[in-house]
Design a protein around this motif. Sequence first.
Motif, PDB file in Angstrom:
ATOM      1  N   SER A  78       0.946  -1.243  -0.288  1.00 28.97           N
ATOM      2  CA  SER A  78      -0.080   0.048  -0.146  1.00 28.97           C
ATOM      3  C   SER A  78       0.885   1.158  -0.024  1.00 28.97           C
ATOM      4  N   LYS A 143     -13.608  -1.402  15.131  1.00 32.03           N
ATOM      5  CA  LYS A 143     -13.042  -0.752  14.179  1.00 32.03           C
ATOM      6  C   LYS A 143     -11.654  -0.633  14.170  1.00 32.03           C
ATOM      7  N   ASP A 146     -10.374  -4.206  13.515  1.00 36.47           N
ATOM      8  CA  ASP A 146     -10.235  -4.368  12.087  1.00 36.47           C
ATOM      9  C   ASP A 146      -9.340  -3.815  11.485  1.00 36.47           C
ATOM     10  N   PHE A 147      -9.080  -2.516  11.783  1.00 35.56           N
ATOM     11  CA  PHE A 147      -7.732  -1.611  11.389  1.00 35.56           C
ATOM     12  C   PHE A 147      -6.602  -2.136  11.491  1.00 35.56           C
ATOM     13  N   LYS A 149      -6.153  -5.547  12.159  1.00 33.90           N
ATOM     14  CA  LYS A 149      -5.920  -6.794  11.111  1.00 33.90           C
ATOM     15  C   LYS A 149      -5.699  -6.407   9.552  1.00 33.90           C
ATOM     16  N   LYS A 150      -6.194  -5.375   9.337  1.00 32.14           N
ATOM     17  CA  LYS A 150      -6.074  -4.875   7.877  1.00 32.14           C
ATOM     18  C   LYS A 150      -4.651  -4.449   7.779  1.00 32.14           C
ATOM     19  N   GLN A 153      -2.530  -7.810   7.548  1.00 36.98           N
ATOM     20  CA  GLN A 153      -2.812  -8.432   6.027  1.00 36.98           C
ATOM     21  C   GLN A 153      -1.907  -7.779   5.389  1.00 36.98           C
ATOM     22  N   LEU A 154      -1.936  -6.318   5.384  1.00 38.84           N
ATOM     23  CA  LEU A 154      -1.192  -5.497   4.348  1.00 38.84           C
ATOM     24  C   LEU A 154       0.491  -5.256   4.777  1.00 38.84           C
ATOM     25  N   TYR A 212      -4.760 -14.205  12.290  1.00 39.95           N
ATOM     26  CA  TYR A 212      -3.903 -13.170  12.326  1.00 39.95           C
ATOM     27  C   TYR A 212      -2.773 -13.379  13.545  1.00 39.95           C
ATOM     28  N   ASP A 581      -5.336  -1.880  -3.796  1.00 36.04           N
ATOM     29  CA  ASP A 581      -6.201  -1.086  -3.501  1.00 36.04           C
ATOM     30  C   ASP A 581      -6.204   0.294  -4.495  1.00 36.04           C
TER      31      ASP A 581
END
Length: 625
Positions: A78, A143, A146-147, A149-150, A153-154, A212, A581
């Motif tokens: 990213s 949130k 989730d951020f 984990k994102k 993942q990236l 994760y 993305d």
Amino acid sequence: MSIRCFCMGTYPWSLWPTLPGLRGLLVLGLILGLQTASSNAFYLPGLAPVNFCEVNGETNYCQSSVELYVNRLDSVESVLPYEYNTFDFCHDFKKQSPSENLGQVLFGERITSSPYEFSFNKSETCVKVCMKSYDTAKEDQKKKLDFLKKGIQLNYQHHWIIDNMPVVWCRDINGGNKYCTTGFPIGCFVPQSGEPSDACFMHPEFNKTNTYYIFNHVDITITYHSENEVDWYVSKLVSARLEPKSYKHVDENHLTCNGTPMEIPGDYTDKLNIIYTYSVKFEENKQIRWGSRWDYILESMSHTSIQWFSILNSFVIVLFLTGMVAMIILRTLHKDIIRYNQEDIQKDYGWKLVHADVFRPPRLGMLLSILLGQGTQVLIMTFITLSFRGLKWKTNFLLTALLCPGVVFVDIFIMNLILWIEGSSSAISFGTLVGILALWFGISVPLTFLGAYVGSFQKFDYPVGTNQIPRHIPHQDFIRRPLFSIIIGGVLPFGCIFIQLFFILNSIWSHQMYIMFGFLFLVFIILLITCSEATILLCYFHLCSEDYHWWWRAFLTSSFTAVYFFAYAVYYFFVKLKITDIASIILYFGYTMIMVLIFFLFTGTVGFFSCFIFISKIYSVVKVD
């Protein structure tokens, strides 16, 4: 996007790109960076050593606390970087941020203090930093998780700093060698397919699918060198390494820092606690002195042989072109001049035949002058405004000062909107944008006007006159037409730089270390020579075929190297990067277009003036009626 410069940013091996046309910004940014560094001695490696000793508090000679600073997080998957505090890590509520120079602000450097603080030469084991709790039933906490984990993942990477040194992560690779990087990952992810990615390869216990794994523990090793100063033994830090690990701490009051890794299932819907810990140890090294403390970062840098191959490849190309140009100048051109100056020659032929048209102003001469003005910047502006006998020097000044810089500013503004929407740390604040505009209109535009005004009073005489009626150009076969020669002309300069270009793109987009500035300087000189010689060679061939439309062709022949630059950047994007993305794709090509524009203007200007000087010289030594 991580773009930094030697001695200007936090890390001395990266590159800080320039903004074309915003000339005052570059100079002022350098001045501001040096002033900032001299005031707090934080950004210039090797400027002011810090002495450490085992005392309580600080003295005039040394300090006992070792502070750890954190920078923004970035990823090869990213283009969007994020501030450390954007993720839900352990925060330092005092939040002491050192002053940053203009270059760091523009490109998203966000250095801040961290809750990790050590006492010099005091080893500690499994120390709790903080605990983060998540309840997926609560929207705000969900949130944050989730951020996080994102980010895993990236493959977002931490960048930590101790005593103005990057904390490096070294790991073993094939052949018993070590590979060191200045960042380490938040964690790693094992997808549903069961194929581990990134750091999960090195940990066989990370084997659960759709899971994760977060690195919530770090083992830090700080190496120091002791010496006697002013009857007091003081120490200087010479290296800082860490090893990220993952532990599932069951009881925050009884930490052991071993056992099973900290897992976050992909479909987790319950409460979750993540405890962050660290261990630190100090080691004395009497061999490494403070002046050479950066050398340990280069342990895994094995690119020297490739760099020498690049130099050899470029040198062969330059040798070939130099031989061709020398043959033309010393033999063919010399014979031409002797024949042309003989009084018994009744009829002109070859390149002398177009002497009355060779300096005829080109079509779209204003646009060419503007592009050359951008390429040569303010110092050559006096010459540029006279190049085509133009009387509209005011229009030339306005377009030179506003056209290309305006294109770049609009590009940056659009990308900044994307960064702002995505919440990236690279988003430029409104105040900084106003500052850039002030530098542009307060420094760049007035200096451009000054050059254009002074140039309007100067006079440049061509060595030969120009007929009122243009001469007919004979039919040109395919290989002598402009398109073919322009495409061929950009191949050789690009062949000189493509290996270095790979390392530069790695530094910009893959966040790898770049330190071979000596090699880069040599390649830069070779690029100048190659652009000049290739343009001169093709220019001479076209004049011999009685084609006097050389102005744009000279500019585009060498500047077409930028087209190959862009093609290579596209290849690099699809082959080397893992960006998916839309926002990152737009940002990648947006920044790439700025670099391509800079390269286009620069190489085109070099080729044009080389050809202009060559033509002016040869026509000044022939007799014409």
